[in-house]
Design an enzyme around this catalytic site. Structure first.
Site, PDB file in Angstrom:
ATOM      1  CG  ASP A  77      -4.020   8.160   8.098  1.00 25.23           C
ATOM      2  OD1 ASP A  77      -3.729   8.261   9.358  1.00 25.23           O
ATOM      3  OD2 ASP A  77      -4.203   9.104   7.346  1.00 25.23           O
ATOM      4  CG  ASP A 122      -2.029   0.794   1.070  1.00 25.28           C
ATOM      5  OD1 ASP A 122      -2.192   1.453  -0.071  1.00 25.28           O
ATOM      6  OD2 ASP A 122      -3.009   0.619   1.919  1.00 25.28           O
ATOM      7  CG  ASP A 123      -0.942   4.924  -0.633  1.00 24.70           C
ATOM      8  OD1 ASP A 123      -1.501   4.278   0.141  1.00 24.70           O
ATOM      9  OD2 ASP A 123      -1.549   6.020  -1.025  1.00 24.70           O
TER      10      ASP A 123
END
Length: 165
Positions: free
Chosen positions: A102, A98-99
């Site tokens: 969070d 994933d980028d």
């Protein structure tokens, strides 16, 4: 809409360098990844870079929707499941990409689907960090990352102008 206090804009060049750095790190974990499972949409770009760098041809997606606007992360929904053959052996030998992690909500959901997979993100915030195995850059929880696919070319005020009272 109120924007976060801290902004971290990432250019295409920087993101490509960071994704390649992530490829180097996960190459040291295993030489024989069976497949990549990328979390869409943010994981698509780093998965493309990593698959090229490591010669991984099987790329699967899991689609999870969580950000409903820029201020609030709502409930998460799985829009597209992972193919059953990749879920065998609880994801062993699979690389999840994933980028960003969070809050960790999306990461936790996908990690539960594949608990033995190796989870790697380009960027990580403190709340999500415990759920990933490998990442490149830590970013504070109160920073919003502006990815290159979300931006156009506009003037950016100097940091000092944002802190004038």
């Amino acid at each position: 809409m109120s924007l976060p206090e801290k902004a971290f804009p990432v250019s295409w060049d920087q993101f490509h360098r960071d994704a390649r750095a992530l490829a180097w790190r996960v190459a040291n974990v295993s030489k024989e990844w069976k497949a990549i499972v990328c979390i869409t949409r943010g994981g698509l770009v780093p998965a493309a870079v990593i698959s090229r760098e490591l010669g991984i041809r099987v790329i699967e997606t899991v689609s999870v929707a969580s950000y409903h606007d820029y201020e609030n992360q709502g409930d998460i929904y799985v829009l597209k499941e992972i193919s059953p053959e990749l879920l065998e052996a609880e994801g062993e030998g699979i690389l999840i990409i994933d980028d960003l992690t969070d809050t960790g909500k999306t990461a936790g959901l996908v990690r539960a689907m594949m608990p033995k997979a190796h989870f790697a993100t380009v960027y990580a915030k403190p709340k999500g960090m415990p759920l990933v195995d490998t990442f490149i850059t830590e970013v504070s929880q109160d920073t919003w990352i502006y990815f290159p696919w979300d931006m156009g070319f506009t003037y950016q005020k100097p940091i000092a102008e944002n802190h004038k009272g």
